[in-house]
Design a protein around this motif. Structure first.
Motif, PDB file in Angstrom:
ATOM      1  N   ARG A 158       0.875  -1.362  -0.081  1.00  0.00           N
ATOM      2  CA  ARG A 158      -0.016  -0.060  -0.076  1.00  0.00           C
ATOM      3  C   ARG A 158       0.887   1.190  -0.042  1.00  0.00           C
ATOM      4  O   ARG A 158       0.693   2.216  -0.687  1.00  0.00           O
ATOM      5  CB  ARG A 158      -0.931   0.050   1.436  1.00  0.00           C
ATOM      6  N   PHE A 159       1.867   1.130   0.686  1.00  0.00           N
ATOM      7  CA  PHE A 159       2.828   2.372   0.802  1.00  0.00           C
ATOM      8  C   PHE A 159       3.362   2.773  -0.514  1.00  0.00           C
ATOM      9  O   PHE A 159       3.478   3.865  -1.074  1.00  0.00           O
ATOM     10  CB  PHE A 159       3.886   2.164   1.966  1.00  0.00           C
ATOM     11  N   ILE A 160       4.019   1.817  -1.406  1.00  0.00           N
ATOM     12  CA  ILE A 160       4.591   1.848  -2.616  1.00  0.00           C
ATOM     13  C   ILE A 160       3.617   2.247  -3.570  1.00  0.00           C
ATOM     14  O   ILE A 160       3.644   3.069  -4.279  1.00  0.00           O
ATOM     15  CB  ILE A 160       5.425   0.638  -2.834  1.00  0.00           C
ATOM     16  N   TYR A 161       2.412   1.406  -3.567  1.00  0.00           N
ATOM     17  CA  TYR A 161       1.276   1.699  -4.483  1.00  0.00           C
ATOM     18  C   TYR A 161       0.807   3.090  -4.563  1.00  0.00           C
ATOM     19  O   TYR A 161       0.674   3.858  -5.701  1.00  0.00           O
ATOM     20  CB  TYR A 161       0.316   0.656  -4.271  1.00  0.00           C
ATOM     21  N   PHE A 162       0.555   3.468  -3.364  1.00  0.00           N
ATOM     22  CA  PHE A 162      -0.164   5.002  -2.861  1.00  0.00           C
ATOM     23  C   PHE A 162       0.827   6.121  -3.517  1.00  0.00           C
ATOM     24  O   PHE A 162       0.450   6.933  -4.186  1.00  0.00           O
ATOM     25  CB  PHE A 162      -0.539   5.004  -1.594  1.00  0.00           C
TER      26      PHE A 162
ATOM     27  N   LEU B 118      -6.408  -2.350 -15.161  1.00  0.00           N
ATOM     28  CA  LEU B 118      -5.626  -3.496 -15.330  1.00  0.00           C
ATOM     29  C   LEU B 118      -4.175  -2.973 -14.851  1.00  0.00           C
ATOM     30  O   LEU B 118      -3.334  -3.855 -14.372  1.00  0.00           O
ATOM     31  CB  LEU B 118      -5.460  -3.734 -16.855  1.00  0.00           C
ATOM     32  N   ILE B 119      -3.844  -1.870 -15.061  1.00  0.00           N
ATOM     33  CA  ILE B 119      -2.325  -1.331 -14.786  1.00  0.00           C
ATOM     34  C   ILE B 119      -2.345  -1.301 -13.284  1.00  0.00           C
ATOM     35  O   ILE B 119      -1.215  -1.684 -12.615  1.00  0.00           O
ATOM     36  CB  ILE B 119      -1.900   0.101 -15.430  1.00  0.00           C
ATOM     37  N   GLY B 120      -3.205  -0.949 -12.410  1.00  0.00           N
ATOM     38  CA  GLY B 120      -3.467  -0.832 -11.137  1.00  0.00           C
ATOM     39  C   GLY B 120      -3.164  -2.062 -10.676  1.00  0.00           C
ATOM     40  O   GLY B 120      -2.161  -2.347  -9.481  1.00  0.00           O
ATOM     41  N   TRP B 121      -4.132  -3.278 -11.119  1.00  0.00           N
ATOM     42  CA  TRP B 121      -3.925  -4.662 -10.399  1.00  0.00           C
ATOM     43  C   TRP B 121      -2.634  -5.016 -10.849  1.00  0.00           C
ATOM     44  O   TRP B 121      -2.058  -5.961  -9.746  1.00  0.00           O
ATOM     45  CB  TRP B 121      -5.183  -5.398 -10.916  1.00  0.00           C
ATOM     46  N   ALA B 122      -2.215  -4.928 -11.962  1.00  0.00           N
ATOM     47  CA  ALA B 122      -0.805  -5.510 -12.529  1.00  0.00           C
ATOM     48  C   ALA B 122       0.396  -4.888 -11.647  1.00  0.00           C
ATOM     49  O   ALA B 122       1.205  -5.731 -11.202  1.00  0.00           O
ATOM     50  CB  ALA B 122      -0.661  -5.331 -13.766  1.00  0.00           C
TER      51      ALA B 122
ATOM     52  N   ILE C 188       3.083   5.955  -5.652  1.00  0.00           N
ATOM     53  CA  ILE C 188       3.351   5.993  -7.410  1.00  0.00           C
ATOM     54  C   ILE C 188       1.942   6.369  -7.909  1.00  0.00           C
ATOM     55  O   ILE C 188       2.097   7.262  -8.945  1.00  0.00           O
ATOM     56  CB  ILE C 188       3.434   4.314  -7.695  1.00  0.00           C
ATOM     57  N   PHE C 189       0.787   5.966  -7.322  1.00  0.00           N
ATOM     58  CA  PHE C 189      -0.451   6.216  -8.054  1.00  0.00           C
ATOM     59  C   PHE C 189      -1.228   7.240  -7.584  1.00  0.00           C
ATOM     60  O   PHE C 189      -2.427   7.553  -8.174  1.00  0.00           O
ATOM     61  CB  PHE C 189      -1.235   4.880  -8.249  1.00  0.00           C
ATOM     62  N   THR C 190      -1.100   8.023  -6.307  1.00  0.00           N
ATOM     63  CA  THR C 190      -1.948   9.272  -5.916  1.00  0.00           C
ATOM     64  C   THR C 190      -1.808  10.113  -7.015  1.00  0.00           C
ATOM     65  O   THR C 190      -0.886  10.504  -7.613  1.00  0.00           O
ATOM     66  CB  THR C 190      -1.278   9.402  -4.661  1.00  0.00           C
ATOM     67  N   GLY C 191      -3.251  10.486  -7.293  1.00  0.00           N
ATOM     68  CA  GLY C 191      -3.502  11.544  -8.214  1.00  0.00           C
ATOM     69  C   GLY C 191      -3.792  10.926  -9.548  1.00  0.00           C
ATOM     70  O   GLY C 191      -4.204  11.760 -10.364  1.00  0.00           O
ATOM     71  N   THR C 192      -4.020   9.613  -9.743  1.00  0.00           N
ATOM     72  CA  THR C 192      -3.998   8.973 -10.864  1.00  0.00           C
ATOM     73  C   THR C 192      -5.427   8.234 -10.907  1.00  0.00           C
ATOM     74  O   THR C 192      -5.904   8.002  -9.869  1.00  0.00           O
ATOM     75  CB  THR C 192      -2.935   7.964 -11.466  1.00  0.00           C
ATOM     76  N   ARG C 193      -5.980   7.712 -12.267  1.00  0.00           N
ATOM     77  CA  ARG C 193      -7.418   7.034 -11.833  1.00  0.00           C
ATOM     78  C   ARG C 193      -7.190   5.540 -11.476  1.00  0.00           C
ATOM     79  O   ARG C 193      -8.056   5.177 -11.114  1.00  0.00           O
ATOM     80  CB  ARG C 193      -7.942   7.048 -13.593  1.00  0.00           C
ATOM     81  N   HIS C 194      -5.794   5.122 -11.382  1.00  0.00           N
ATOM     82  CA  HIS C 194      -5.453   3.839 -10.766  1.00  0.00           C
ATOM     83  C   HIS C 194      -5.557   3.708  -9.415  1.00  0.00           C
ATOM     84  O   HIS C 194      -5.521   2.745  -8.797  1.00  0.00           O
ATOM     85  CB  HIS C 194      -4.153   3.319 -11.297  1.00  0.00           C
TER      86      HIS C 194
END
Length: 408
Positions: free
Chosen positions: A270-274, A288-292, A276-282
């Motif tokens: 969660r720490f890494i994912y958030f 697909l990109i989010g789950w991958a 990377i993707f905060t502010g994006t639609r993922h």
């Protein structure tokens, strides 16, 4: 199940006292974490806290992030190791040990895939129940068995105080084994960030701490009283002489072996994912990109954990090393500093005088927390490294990526 071993080194009375003291310190520091998070509702994890505590510097965030991810990955590796320990025990070494570690890593990876804590919360409830059943069964079996495993004609030797000649290394490792089991403040900010009402956190904290003190103390004391210093193992399931008793009680621990590793993997991912993707639609959508990406992050952490489990094939010393390197900061130093920073913000640089005896007591208590953390970092790391070196000198450990059994 490492508490009986800790009591065998420290003595039953000091061991029980330290159990209560460490639990109280973790309760106190967790309340500091909670107060800090309420004051800073934008905090998402302990890395944000690290940056705030150390003057808003980016280097503090990155340094905290490195320790945060290393700590969590070491814990995942520990659970791969304990999982292989269980599978070797239950199967009578039915496979190469490194293969068992790979199986645990793969199972844990798939169990880590849910992206919200709400899903994990249901698993956590079942995990807590099965853990309770496991340790109660082990305790009952230890009492009803005629003799502990490895009985050689000498009655179990139960020590109320440490044995004469107990060295700093052994005592420090036993103390850190107790501390590691309690210390978990590193995950608290992540939990609070997802609570519907963060003000409810102290209720859960008091309930958990009370249950931990009762269960850990009773189980540790009773099993140690039945096995003694001369027959204790870590984990303590190995002290049961009846193979059926050992395997049945150990089997109920498998949900927790998997869940705790999954929990720390999820917190790291969660720490890494958030970030990377905060502010994006993922960020909050099923893409697909989010789950991958989520699956790839988890795969990376579990691969690293598998490598750790293979390279470091020992249990109690790994607990101690982790505790000294990371719990020094995330268990004590951070929260003593957080208290001082909060009170200074409230009452100014001479806050300890403005608040009278409460200020003096508070600053003294939290400077002591920082000192305990520094003791962990220096003395604890030294003790852990010396214990590991001694183990290899005595050929007590297998080699890296070994096929040798680590069953109990």
């Amino acid at each position: 199940m490492s508490f009986p071993w800790s009591y065998s080194v420290l003595g039953l009375v000091p061991g029980l006292i330290l159990t209560i003291v460490v639990a109280a310190l973790v309760l106190y520091t967790s309340l500091i974490v909670w107060e800090f998070c309420l004051r800073h509702p934008d905090v998402k994890d302990v890395c944000d806290i690290g940056k705030i505590l150390f003057w808003g510097k980016n280097w503090a965030w990155y340094l905290t992030a490195a320790m945060f991810l290393l700590n969590n990955t070491f814990i995942q590796g520990l659970h791969c190791l304990v999982g292989s320990n269980y599978l070797n025990t239950i199967s009578n070494h039915g496979m190469c040990t490194i293969g068992f570690s790979a199986i645990l890593a793969a199972i844990s990876f798939f169990c880590s895939l849910p992206r919200t804590f709400s899903t994990l919360a249901k698993v956590a409830t079942a995990s807590a129940f099965f853990t309770f059943v496991s340790v109660i069964l082990a305790t009952v079996f230890a009492v009803i068995e005629d003799r502990p495993n490895g009985y050689a004609g000498t009655p179990p030797k139960v020590l109320l105080v440490p044995a004469a000649g107990t060295g700093f290394v052994a005592g420090m490792n036993a103390f850190m084994n107790i501390s590691y089991t309690f210390i978990g403040q590193i995950t608290v900010p992540s939990f609070i960030a997802e609570m519907k009402d963060p003000r409810d956190f102290p209720k859960a904290l008091w309930a958990v701490t009370t249950a931990e003190v009762v269960v850990f103390s009773v189980v540790g004391a009773v099993i140690y009283s039945q096995t003694g210093t001369n027959y204790i193992t870590t984990p303590a399931f190995g002290s049961l002489s009846n193979e059926v008793h050992k395997k049945v009680s150990f089997s109920f621990m498998i949900p927790t072996i998997i869940f705790l590793g999954v929990l720390y993997a999820s917190v790291s991912a969660r720490f890494i994912y958030f970030n990377i993707f905060t502010g994006t639609r993922h960020y909050g959508n099923h893409t697909l990109i989010g789950w991958a990406s989520w699956a790839a992050i988890l795969a990376a952490t579990w691969t690293a954990a598998f490598i750790i489990a293979g390279v470091i094939p020992f249990f109690s010393d790994l607990l101690s090393l982790m505790s000294s390197l990371f719990d020094s900061f995330f268990g004590f130093i951070f929260w003593g500093t957080a208290y001082i920073r909060m009170r200074r913000a409230e009452h100014g640089p001479r806050f300890w005088r403005v608040r009278g005896w409460r200020g003096v007591l508070g600053v003294g208590m939290n400077l002591s927390l920082i000192a305990i953390g520094l003791l962990f970092l220096t003395g604890g790391t030294y003790a852990s490294v010396r214990s590991i070196v001694h183990g290899y000198e005595q050929s007590s450990f297998g080699g890296p990526f070994t096929c040798a059994s680590n069953g109990i």
